[in-house]
Design an enzyme around this catalytic site. Structure first.
Site, mmCIF file in Angstrom:
data_model
loop_
_atom_site.group_PDB
_atom_site.id
_atom_site.type_symbol
_atom_site.label_atom_id
_atom_site.label_comp_id
_atom_site.label_asym_id
_atom_site.label_seq_id
_atom_site.Cartn_x
_atom_site.Cartn_y
_atom_site.Cartn_z
ATOM 1 N N LYS A 18 0.864 -1.241 -0.040
ATOM 2 C CA LYS A 18 -0.044 0.141 0.112
ATOM 3 C C LYS A 18 1.006 1.312 -0.052
ATOM 4 O O LYS A 18 0.495 2.189 -0.645
ATOM 5 C CB LYS A 18 -0.717 0.057 1.424
ATOM 6 C CG LYS A 18 -2.138 -0.728 1.295
ATOM 7 C CD LYS A 18 -2.763 -0.378 2.689
ATOM 8 C CE LYS A 18 -3.820 -1.371 2.833
ATOM 9 N NZ LYS A 18 -4.402 -1.153 4.350
ATOM 10 N N ASP A 74 -7.645 1.942 4.351
ATOM 11 C CA ASP A 74 -8.230 0.690 4.874
ATOM 12 C C ASP A 74 -8.890 0.120 3.757
ATOM 13 O O ASP A 74 -9.768 0.720 3.277
ATOM 14 C CB ASP A 74 -9.075 0.733 6.310
ATOM 15 C CG ASP A 74 -9.081 -0.637 6.833
ATOM 16 O OD1 ASP A 74 -8.107 -1.261 7.438
ATOM 17 O OD2 ASP A 74 -10.275 -1.189 7.016
#
Ligand code: IMP
Length: 199
Positions: A18, A74
Site C-alpha cells: 500500500k 483501509d
C-alpha cells in the site's frame, strides 16, 4: 474544508504494498510521503466495524503521534457469495505470516462450499482518511467490481491481486502493469476524490 500543500505527509500504513502504491499516486503533487515505519509509529489495533472507521483510527493516531498530517488506507476484498467476507478482515484472513496464497485458497473453498450456484463476483473497497494533528479529518471511498479466478495469476501488485479480474478485463490485477491497475483500482478511485477535494 482544507487543502494539502507540499510538505511531509505520513502514510499511516505498515503494508509495504500500500505504501508503494500511495507513494506512486502522490508522486506528481510535491508531497513528501513519510512512512509510519520510518517514524516508528505503532500499528493500532483495528477495532472499527467499517473500512472508514478503521482508516480513521489509523490516520488520527498517526497525526496525533507525529504532529504531521497523515493519510491512511483501509481496504479489502469483499466476496458476494460470502456476504462480503473477508471485507475488513482481509489482512487477518492471511494470518500472522501474511500468507495470501492460503487466504485465497480459503476464500475459494468457502465459495465452493456454498454449492454450484455460488457466483464469483467480488469487489475491492478502499477507504482513505486524511487527519491533521488538531483532529480534523476528511474521508474518501472507492470501489471496483470484478470476479475471482482460480488459480491465481501474476506476480505484480500485492495481497489478493492475482485472484481478482476487474469487470471488462481478462487479466488479473496481479498480471497488469501497475499503471493499468492505478488507472482503475478502488485505491485510484478513492484517490481521484481525494485529489479533487484536497490537492
Ligand atoms: P488493511 O487495510 O491493512 O486491514 O489490509 C487490507 C488487506 O486487503 C491487504 O492486506 C490486502 O490483502 C487486501 N487489499 C487491499 N487492497 C488491495 C489491493 O489493491 N490488492 C490486493 N489486495 C488488497
Amino acid at each position: 474544508m482544507r487543502k494539502l500543500g507540499p510538505g511531509r505527509l505520513v502514510i499511516a500504513s505498515h503494508n509495504a504494498g500500500k505504501v508503494r502504491e500511495i507513494t506512486e499516486l502522490l508522486g506528481p503533487f510535491g508531497i513528501e510521503p513519510v512512512s509510519a515505519a520510518s517514524l516508528d509509529l505503532p500499528e493500532p489495533e483495528e477495532t472499527g466495524t467499517t473500512f472508514l472507521s478503521n482508516a480513521e483510527l489509523k490516520a488520527v493516531q498517526a497525526a496525533d503521534l507525529s504532529g504531521l498530517p497523515a493519510l491512511s488506507d483501509d481496504s479489502g476484498l469483499c466476496v458476494e457469495a460470502l456476504n462480503g467476507d473477508p471485507g475488513i478482515f482481509s489482512a487477518r484472513w492471511a494470518g500472522p505470516d501474511k500468507d495470501f496464497g492460503l487466504a485465497m485458497q480459503r476464500i475459494w473453498q468457502e465459495v465452493a462450499a456454498k454449492g454450484p450456484d455460488a457466483g464469483h463476483d467480488a469487489y475491492f473497497i478502499c477507504a482513505l482518511v486524511v487527519a491533521w494533528p488538531d483532529g480534523y479529518t476528511m474521508e474518501f471511498e472507492g470501489r471496483i467490481d470484478g470476479r475471482l479466478v482460480w488459480p491465481p495469476r501474476g506476480d505484480q501488485g500485492f495481497g489478493y491481486d492475482p485472484f481478482f479480474v476487474p469487470n471488462g478485463h481478462e487479466q488479473t490485477f496481479g498480471e497488469m502493469e501497475p499503471a493499468a491497475k492505478h488507472a482503475m483500482s478502488h485505491r485510484a478511485r478513492a484517490f481521484e476524490l481525494l485529489k479533487e477535494r484536497l490537492l
